[in-house]
Design an enzyme around this catalytic site. Structure first.
Site, PDB file in Angstrom:
ATOM      1  N   ASP A   1     -57.895 -28.789  26.788  1.00  0.00           N
ATOM      2  CA  ASP A   1     -57.466 -29.119  28.143  1.00  0.00           C
ATOM      3  C   ASP A   1     -57.783 -30.581  28.473  1.00  0.00           C
ATOM      4  OD1 ASP A   1     -56.504 -28.029  30.742  1.00  0.00           O
ATOM      5  OD2 ASP A   1     -58.494 -28.615  31.438  1.00  0.00           O
TER       6      ASP A   1
ATOM      7  N   GLU B   1     -64.833 -27.284   8.569  1.00  0.00           N
ATOM      8  CA  GLU B   1     -65.921 -26.542   7.892  1.00  0.00           C
ATOM      9  C   GLU B   1     -65.583 -25.068   7.742  1.00  0.00           C
ATOM     10  OE1 GLU B   1     -69.536 -26.909  10.095  1.00  0.00           O
ATOM     11  OE2 GLU B   1     -69.428 -29.094  10.026  1.00  0.00           O
TER      12      GLU B   1
HETATM   13  C1  NOJ Z   1     -54.491 -28.542  32.648  1.00  0.00           C
HETATM   14  C2  NOJ Z   1     -54.322 -27.084  32.832  1.00  0.00           C
HETATM   15  O1  NOJ Z   1     -53.184 -26.661  32.116  1.00  0.00           O
HETATM   16  C3  NOJ Z   1     -54.196 -26.858  34.310  1.00  0.00           C
HETATM   17  O2  NOJ Z   1     -53.786 -25.552  34.609  1.00  0.00           O
HETATM   18  C4  NOJ Z   1     -55.514 -27.215  34.949  1.00  0.00           C
HETATM   19  O3  NOJ Z   1     -55.378 -27.122  36.362  1.00  0.00           O
HETATM   20  C5  NOJ Z   1     -55.938 -28.637  34.610  1.00  0.00           C
HETATM   21  N1  NOJ Z   1     -55.749 -28.949  33.225  1.00  0.00           N
HETATM   22  C6  NOJ Z   1     -57.384 -28.862  34.943  1.00  0.00           C
HETATM   23  O4  NOJ Z   1     -58.199 -28.177  34.051  1.00  0.00           O
END
Ligand code: NOJ
Length: 536
Positions: free
Chosen positions: A216, A262
């Site tokens: 993310d 790994e």
């Molecule tokens: C991207 C994620 O896909 C989204 O849903 C989220 O709100 C933001 N990152 C923050 O983590």
């Protein structure tokens, strides 16, 4: 009937071909997939039971959105404990069972990892709040004093992605940084405790058997330590933006690659990195960094031949120097569903069918967002009081938010919850009445349904060995794209509202699969795609 092709060990892969280079991954937004206990929220036991349906679709892997313990201020992207499962979704034992069952069914499993920020209820942030200003605990985040005579103004001009300042003030007068919601304080990756903790977190899930991670906000982890004001004229492409796509971020992924390597079985990572242009995205995919990254330019491209071709060429060229595969995506839990983006109604459906054949014929891997195989549209008429996306509230309703693409799936039956949960249960967001005809059960009865098209396309893709490999463009009339993938398979897409004459080389080719159902010899119907050739 279940198609069973259990996950092969890495050494059994044909020619050692890495599976992730052309995998089709099905995105499971767990809270909206299948609800086993009737609380209105999808969960892991629900997913477990429905996994055979995912396997029957013909995909290679599933990606699970965050299932970690969380106050759910941003649907689980505010993680309070990275090594457990939120009781909303089940238990760690349920997660283990899902991974094992998926593997039996031939599906790999990718977990979402959220390294840019924690929840404000994570023990680290609770400790930091309670600690002294220059304490060790506060080093893990970004705490600063404000500007103005009394520190009443935020430390800099950075804005939250969800609207408003990226800074919130604590009762002790100090401010902390959150590029997303205030409940998502940003971690300071320059503090050695942070990378160390994530090393342990990755190992925890790898030991449990997951096959990889979706990372993310992968482009946001490194911040300029001086936290300078953002100069709006500065393009994020420079590597010098104060928080997006900074050059230092690559050190983190070099380290992660070593950890993944790994483990046996080609563990992988796909990056959510909103960087476009130049070679910036490819830099994350260098040989000693991570494996793949979502290609959001494809998702953002308008429905016309010129823009689509530009995006496809740019993507393939941008990755060629690094030898990395492209990763195509049309929809996800953060964007308006593509049938709606493409015009909605009948037109949106036609174009979405064509887009599916386009995406699945392109070189590289692809991501299918749950419900796209059912042709689900964005739900645009949700009542405001039910909207849960923090973007809606924080922008004062200016951003409608992402709830409309997160409505729980219809599985069967004539009325809500359409088999999503037990009869009489109430899904966390209401499902439209029109979804009675969109359910899996209903579409299984229709040979020309969206579901049937996805299943046929994925089977043909597998049989033809599509995925990694070259693409060569064919000459086409304006408004059409056509390309050959293998000597025996070509794809043509008509982006216009008129029938278009096929290139002569395709005229006598057998039709393998078509999105329109009415292939006319020599013509490609409006807003449609066809695969020509023969399955081996
Ligand atoms: C991207 C994620 O896909 C989204 O849903 C989220 O709100 C933001 N990152 C923050 O983590």
């Amino acid at each position: 009937m279940t198609t069973s092709h259990p996950v092969p060990a890495a050494e059994d892969l044909p020619n050692g071909h890495p599976w992730w280079r052309d995998a089709v991954v099905y995105q499971v937004y767990v809270r909206s997939f299948a609800d086993s206990d009737g609380d209105g929220i999808g969960d892991l036991p629900g997913l477990y039971r429905r996994l055979p349906v995912v396997a029957r679709l013909g995909v290679d892997a599933i990606w699970l959105n965050p299932i970690y313990p969380s106050p759910q201020a941003d649907a689980g992207y505010d993680v309070a404990d990275y090594c457990d499962v939120d009781p909303l979704f089940g238990t760690l034992a349920d997660a283990r069972a899902v991974v094992e069952r998926a593997h039996q069914l031939g599906l790999r499993v990718i977990m979402d990892v959220v390294p840019n920020h924690t929840s404000d209820q994570h023990p680290w942030f609770l400790a930091a709040r309670a600690a002294a200003p220059d304490s060790r605990e506060r080093q893990r985040y970004f705490f600063r004093q404000g500007q103005g005579d009394h520190g009443e103004l935020p430390p800099n001009n950075w804005q939250s992605v969800f609207g408003g300042s990226a800074w919130s003030r604590l009762p002790d007068g100090w401010w902390y940084l959150h590029l997303f919601a205030p409940e998502q304080p940003d971690l300071n990756w320059a503090d050695p405790g942070v990378p160390d903790a994530f090393t342990r977190i990755l190992r925890f899930w790898l030991d449990l058997g997951v096959d990889g991670f979706r990372v993310d906000v992968a482009h946001g982890l490194a911040k300029d330590p001086l936290l300078p004001d953002l100069d709006e004229t500065q393009r994020p492409l420079s590597g010098q933006h104060p928080y997006w796509d900074r050059d230092e971020v690559h050190d983190i992924y070099r380290h992660w690659r070593k950890i993944l390597d790994e483990y046996p079985g080609q563990r992988t990572a796909v990056l959510e990195a909103w960087v476009t242009g130049g070679d910036r995205l490819g830099r994350y995919l260098r040989g000693d960094e991570l494996h793949t990254a979502f290609n959001f330019a494809f998702l953002q491209a308008a429905w016309n031949a010129k823009d689509m071709r530009a995006v496809i060429e740019h993507t393939l060229e941008g990755l060629a120097w690094i030898g990395a595969p492209a990763t195509w995506v049309l929809s996800n839990h953060d964007v308006v569903r593509h049938p709606t983006r493409y015009g909605g109604g009948q037109l949106g459906q036609q174009r979405a069918r064509a887009a599916a054949l386009l995406m699945l014929a392109l070189p590289g891997g692809a991501y299918i967002y749950q419900g796209e195989e059912l042709g689900l549209e964005e739900v645009t008429d949700l009542p405001d009081h039910l909207r849960q996306d923090p973007a809606f509230a924080r922008s004062g309703g200016k951003q409608v938010g992402r709830d409309g693409c997160r409505v729980p799936l219809p599985w069967s039956g004539e009325r809500p919850p359409y088999g999503f949960g037990p009869p009489g249960s109430h899904p966390w967001l209401p499902q439209p009445a029109a979804w009675a005809t969109r359910s899996v059960e209903a579409q299984e009865r229709q040979p020309d349904s969206m579901l049937a098209l996805y299943r046929a396309a994925l089977a043909a893709r597998r049989a033809a060995g599509l995925g990694d490999g070259p693409l060569s463009w064919l000459d086409t009339p304006e408004g059409m794209l056509a390309f050959r993938r293998t000597p025996s398979l070509a794809c043509a897409v008509n982006f216009t509202d008129e029938p278009l004459a096929l290139p002569l080389v395709l005229v006598d080719q057998p039709v393998l699969l078509t999105s329109s159902g009415h292939p006319d010899a020599g013509w490609l119907p409006p807003n449609s795609a066809t695969w020509y050739g023969t399955a081996p």
